[in-house]
Motif scaffolding. Structure first.
Motif, PDB file in Angstrom:
ATOM      1  N   ASN A  34      13.657  -3.151   0.058  1.00  0.00           N
ATOM      2  CA  ASN A  34      14.502  -2.439  -0.893  1.00  0.00           C
ATOM      3  C   ASN A  34      13.704  -1.852  -2.060  1.00  0.00           C
ATOM      4  N   THR A  35      12.516  -2.398  -2.332  1.00  0.00           N
ATOM      5  CA  THR A  35      11.717  -1.904  -3.457  1.00  0.00           C
ATOM      6  C   THR A  35      10.957  -0.620  -3.135  1.00  0.00           C
ATOM      7  N   ALA A  36      11.008  -0.142  -1.894  1.00  0.00           N
ATOM      8  CA  ALA A  36      10.217   1.026  -1.503  1.00  0.00           C
ATOM      9  C   ALA A  36      11.035   2.152  -0.891  1.00  0.00           C
ATOM     10  N   VAL A  37      12.354   2.046  -0.839  1.00  0.00           N
ATOM     11  CA  VAL A  37      13.162   3.059  -0.148  1.00  0.00           C
ATOM     12  C   VAL A  37      13.813   4.054  -1.096  1.00  0.00           C
ATOM     13  N   ASN A  38      13.823   3.780  -2.400  1.00  0.00           N
ATOM     14  CA  ASN A  38      14.555   4.651  -3.315  1.00  0.00           C
ATOM     15  C   ASN A  38      13.952   6.051  -3.386  1.00  0.00           C
ATOM     16  N   PHE A  39      12.631   6.146  -3.265  1.00  0.00           N
ATOM     17  CA  PHE A  39      11.997   7.468  -3.308  1.00  0.00           C
ATOM     18  C   PHE A  39      12.549   8.381  -2.217  1.00  0.00           C
ATOM     19  N   PHE A  40      12.695   7.867  -1.030  1.00  0.00           N
ATOM     20  CA  PHE A  40      13.187   8.671   0.085  1.00  0.00           C
ATOM     21  C   PHE A  40      14.667   9.012  -0.093  1.00  0.00           C
ATOM     22  N   LEU A  41      15.428   8.111  -0.716  1.00  0.00           N
ATOM     23  CA  LEU A  41      16.829   8.418  -1.012  1.00  0.00           C
ATOM     24  C   LEU A  41      16.929   9.545  -2.037  1.00  0.00           C
ATOM     25  N   TYR A  42      16.083   9.508  -3.067  1.00  0.00           N
ATOM     26  CA  TYR A  42      16.095  10.568  -4.072  1.00  0.00           C
ATOM     27  C   TYR A  42      15.714  11.913  -3.451  1.00  0.00           C
ATOM     28  N   THR A  62       7.320   8.304  -8.025  1.00  0.00           N
ATOM     29  CA  THR A  62       8.724   8.404  -8.459  1.00  0.00           C
ATOM     30  C   THR A  62       8.838   8.295  -9.970  1.00  0.00           C
ATOM     31  N   ALA A  63       8.076   7.378 -10.578  1.00  0.00           N
ATOM     32  CA  ALA A  63       8.118   7.214 -12.036  1.00  0.00           C
ATOM     33  C   ALA A  63       7.622   8.479 -12.740  1.00  0.00           C
ATOM     34  N   VAL A  64       6.571   9.097 -12.221  1.00  0.00           N
ATOM     35  CA  VAL A  64       6.058  10.327 -12.835  1.00  0.00           C
ATOM     36  C   VAL A  64       7.090  11.448 -12.736  1.00  0.00           C
ATOM     37  N   CYS A  74       0.822  -1.219   0.000  1.00  0.00           N
ATOM     38  CA  CYS A  74       0.000   0.000   0.000  1.00  0.00           C
ATOM     39  C   CYS A  74       0.852   1.262   0.000  1.00  0.00           C
ATOM     40  N   VAL A  75       2.030   1.200   0.578  1.00  0.00           N
ATOM     41  CA  VAL A  75       2.916   2.362   0.595  1.00  0.00           C
ATOM     42  C   VAL A  75       3.846   2.361  -0.611  1.00  0.00           C
ATOM     43  N   GLY A  76       4.397   1.197  -0.955  1.00  0.00           N
ATOM     44  CA  GLY A  76       5.427   1.138  -1.971  1.00  0.00           C
ATOM     45  C   GLY A  76       4.936   1.414  -3.376  1.00  0.00           C
ATOM     46  N   VAL A  77       3.776   0.883  -3.751  1.00  0.00           N
ATOM     47  CA  VAL A  77       3.291   1.076  -5.118  1.00  0.00           C
ATOM     48  C   VAL A  77       2.958   2.543  -5.400  1.00  0.00           C
ATOM     49  N   PRO A  78       2.181   3.249  -4.556  1.00  0.00           N
ATOM     50  CA  PRO A  78       1.963   4.680  -4.835  1.00  0.00           C
ATOM     51  C   PRO A  78       3.248   5.504  -4.836  1.00  0.00           C
ATOM     52  N   VAL A  79       4.164   5.184  -3.938  1.00  0.00           N
ATOM     53  CA  VAL A  79       5.422   5.926  -3.890  1.00  0.00           C
ATOM     54  C   VAL A  79       6.235   5.700  -5.162  1.00  0.00           C
ATOM     55  N   ASN A  80       6.299   4.466  -5.638  1.00  0.00           N
ATOM     56  CA  ASN A  80       7.040   4.187  -6.862  1.00  0.00           C
ATOM     57  C   ASN A  80       6.356   4.763  -8.090  1.00  0.00           C
ATOM     58  N   GLY A 114      10.639   1.314 -12.446  1.00  0.00           N
ATOM     59  CA  GLY A 114       9.697   0.405 -13.098  1.00  0.00           C
ATOM     60  C   GLY A 114       9.919  -1.042 -12.710  1.00  0.00           C
ATOM     61  N   SER A 115      11.169  -1.443 -12.582  1.00  0.00           N
ATOM     62  CA  SER A 115      11.462  -2.806 -12.150  1.00  0.00           C
ATOM     63  C   SER A 115      11.022  -3.041 -10.709  1.00  0.00           C
ATOM     64  N   ASP A 116      11.150  -2.030  -9.859  1.00  0.00           N
ATOM     65  CA  ASP A 116      10.670  -2.160  -8.479  1.00  0.00           C
ATOM     66  C   ASP A 116       9.149  -2.340  -8.437  1.00  0.00           C
ATOM     67  N   ILE A 117       8.444  -1.637  -9.314  1.00  0.00           N
ATOM     68  CA  ILE A 117       6.988  -1.803  -9.372  1.00  0.00           C
ATOM     69  C   ILE A 117       6.631  -3.224  -9.798  1.00  0.00           C
ATOM     70  N   LEU A 118       7.339  -3.758 -10.791  1.00  0.00           N
ATOM     71  CA  LEU A 118       7.083  -5.142 -11.212  1.00  0.00           C
ATOM     72  C   LEU A 118       7.380  -6.119 -10.079  1.00  0.00           C
TER      73      LEU A 118
END
Length: 394
Positions: free
Chosen positions: A317-325, A51-53, A42-48, A75-79
Motif C-alpha cells: 500500500n505504501t507504493a501504489v499511490n503514485f500509479f493511482l495519481y 510523487t513528493a516533488v 528500491c521501487v517504492g522510495v524513488p517513486v514516492n 511523506g508518511s509512506d516514505i517514513l
C-alpha cells in the motif's frame, strides 16, 4: 520472517530452550520476503520521492489543500518504508537479531508503529476535506486554506508519534513462545482499532455521503437536461448566433461541467486510495486477531505463513499511490513529464525541436528565405495598391 536467533534477547528475556521451543514454526517462504521487501524498497522510495516533488510543485502553483494532504500521505509512506521495510524487515532480520540490546529493538518497534499510524491517518484529513468540498462547498471556501492544512497535518503527525509510544512494549509475535498476555491483547486491539477499524469506518461513512451527494447532483442535472426546451429561432426565424443555444449560458454551463468532471476525478482518486488501503490491510488485521484468539504464529507454521503474506500485502500500500495519481489526474501526469527528463515525453520533444531550430537564424534555409521573400512581396504589393488608391483619389 527468517528465524535468526538473537543471542542477547534470548539470554535476557527467554528461558533455556525446551521441547516447545524446539517445535517453533519455521518460515516457509525462506528468502522470498527479503527479496520482495528489497524490490519494494528500491521501487517504492524513488517513486514516492518523485510523487513528493510533483505534489510540492502542484501545491505551490495552485495553493490547493488537496495537494498538501496528498503530500502528507506521501511523506508518511516514505517514513513507513524506511522504518518498517528497511529497518524493521531488512535490517532487523539481517543485523538487529544479533547481539544488540533489547531496548533498541523496542525503540524501533515504537518508531515503526508511529510511522504506520501516520501513513494511515494522513488519509483521514484528506477524506474530510473532500467531503466538505463536495457536500458543503461554501463552508469549504471559508475553512480550507494552506495554513490550516499545514496545522492539521502537523497535529496528525504529532498524534501519530504519541500513539506509537505504547507499542514500545509490543512483543515479537514471530519468536515469543508464551501465550499472549493481557498487555499483548490490549496492544493488539489498540493496534487493529487505530490502524484499521476506526479509519475504515470514517472512510466508509464519508465516502458514502460523497457518493450520495454526487448521485443526487447527477440526477438533478439529468432532470434539467430532460426539461422542455424552446425551439431554436421560434416562428421559423434563424436562431441567434447561428443556432444551437444561447451564448450567454454556454460559459456557465461549461464551467459547471468542468467543475463536475474535476470533482469526479478527485472523488475517484479518494475512493481509489481508501479502497486500496481497506483491501490491502484487511488480511493482516484478520491474522493478528487470529493470532490472539486462535493459533499462535510461533507454534503454527500456517499462521506464520499467513502473517508473512499479509505483511507483504499491507506494505504494498505504501507504493501504489503514485500509479493511482497518474491514472486519475491529468495535472499530475503533466507535472511528472515536466519533472522527469524522459526522451519520449512531449516536453522533451519540444525542447529538442527548439534546440534544432536555434541555429536557423544564422544559417537560414531556402524555405525560410522563400517565405521571407513572399512576405516582402506581399508588403510591397500592398504598398503599391495604397499608392494607386491615393493617386486615384487625388
Amino acid at each position: 520472517m527468517i528465524d535468526w536467533p538473537n543471542v542477547t534477547v534470548a539470554a535476557q528475556l527467554a528461558p533455556p530452550p525446551g521441547p516447545e521451543e524446539l517445535k517453533r514454526s519455521k518460515c516457509v517462504l525462506g528468502l522470498i520476503p527479503v527479496v520482495y521487501y528489497s524490490a519494494l524498497l528500491c521501487v517504492g522510495v524513488p517513486v514516492n520521492v518523485l510523487t513528493a516533488v510533483v505534489l510540492s510543485r502542484l501545491a505551490c502553483r495552485t495553493q490547493k489543500t488537496l495537494y498538501y494532504y496528498l503530500l502528507a500521505v506521501t511523506g508518511s509512506d516514505i517514513l513507513s518504508q524506511l522504518f518498517i521495510i528497511f529497518v524493521g524487515f531488512l535490517l532487523e532480520t539481517a543485523v538487529f537479531h544479533r547481539e544488540v540490546p533489547a531496548l533498541l529493538l523496542q525503540a524501533v518497534s515504537a518508531a515503526e508503529f508511529a510511522a504506520n499510524h501516520a501513513s494511515i491517518w494522513s488519509t483521514v484529513p484528506l477524506t474530510v476535506d473532500r467531503y466538505v468540498a463536495l457536500c458543503h462547498p461554501l463552508l469549504h471556501r471559508q475553512i480550507s486554506y494552506p495554513e490550516r492544512a499545514r496545522r492539521v497535518i502537523a497535529a496528525v503527525l504529532a498524534l501519530s508519534l504519541a500513539s506509537g509510544v505504547p507499542f514500545f512494549w509490543w512483543s515479537d509475535v514471530w519468536r515469543s513462545s508464551r501465550a499472549p498476555s493481557a498487555l499483548d491483547a490490549a496492544l493488539i486491539w489498540t493496534h487493529v482499532v487505530l490502524i484499521y477499524f476506526l479509519p475504515c469506518s470514517i472512510f466508509l461513512v464519508l465516502n458514502s455521503l460523497i457518493v450520495r451527494t454526487l448521485r443526487a447532483s447527477h440526477r438533478r442535472q439529468q432532470q434539467q437536461r430532460g426539461g422542455p426546451r424552446p425551439a431554436a429561432g421560434g416562428g421559423g426565424e434563424p436562431a441567434a448566433g447561428g443556432g444551437g443555444g444561447c451564448p450567454e449560458d454556454a460559459g456557465p454551463q461549461q464551467q459547471r461541467r468542468r467543475r463536475q468532471r474535476r470533482l469526479g476525478k478527485t472523488t475517484a482518486m479518494l475512493l481509489a486510495i481508501t479502497s486500496a488501503f481497506s483491501v490491502l490491510w484487511a488480511p493482516r488485521t484478520a491474522v493478528v486477531i487470529y493470532h490472539l484468539y486462535g493459533a499462535s504464529v510461533h507454534l503454527d507454521w500456517r499462521v506464520h505463513l499467513a502473517y508473512d503474506l499479509s505483511n507483504m500485502l499491507a506494505m504494498l500500500n505504501t507504493a501504489v499511490n503514485f500509479f493511482l495519481y497518474c491514472f486519475v489526474s491529468r495535472p499530475f501526469r503533466q507535472t511528472v513529464r515536466a519533472v522527469l527528463p524522459l526522451p519520449w515525453a512531449p516536453g522533451a520533444r519540444c525542447q529538442r525541436g527548439a534546440l534544432r531550430r536555434q541555429p536557423a537564424p544564422a544559417h537560414a534555409s531556402v524555405s525560410s528565405l522563400c517565405s521571407g521573400k513572399y512576405k516582402r512581396s506581399q508588403r510591397d504589393g500592398a504598398g503599391q495598391m495604397s499608392l494607386r488608391g491615393a493617386s486615384h483619389a487625388v
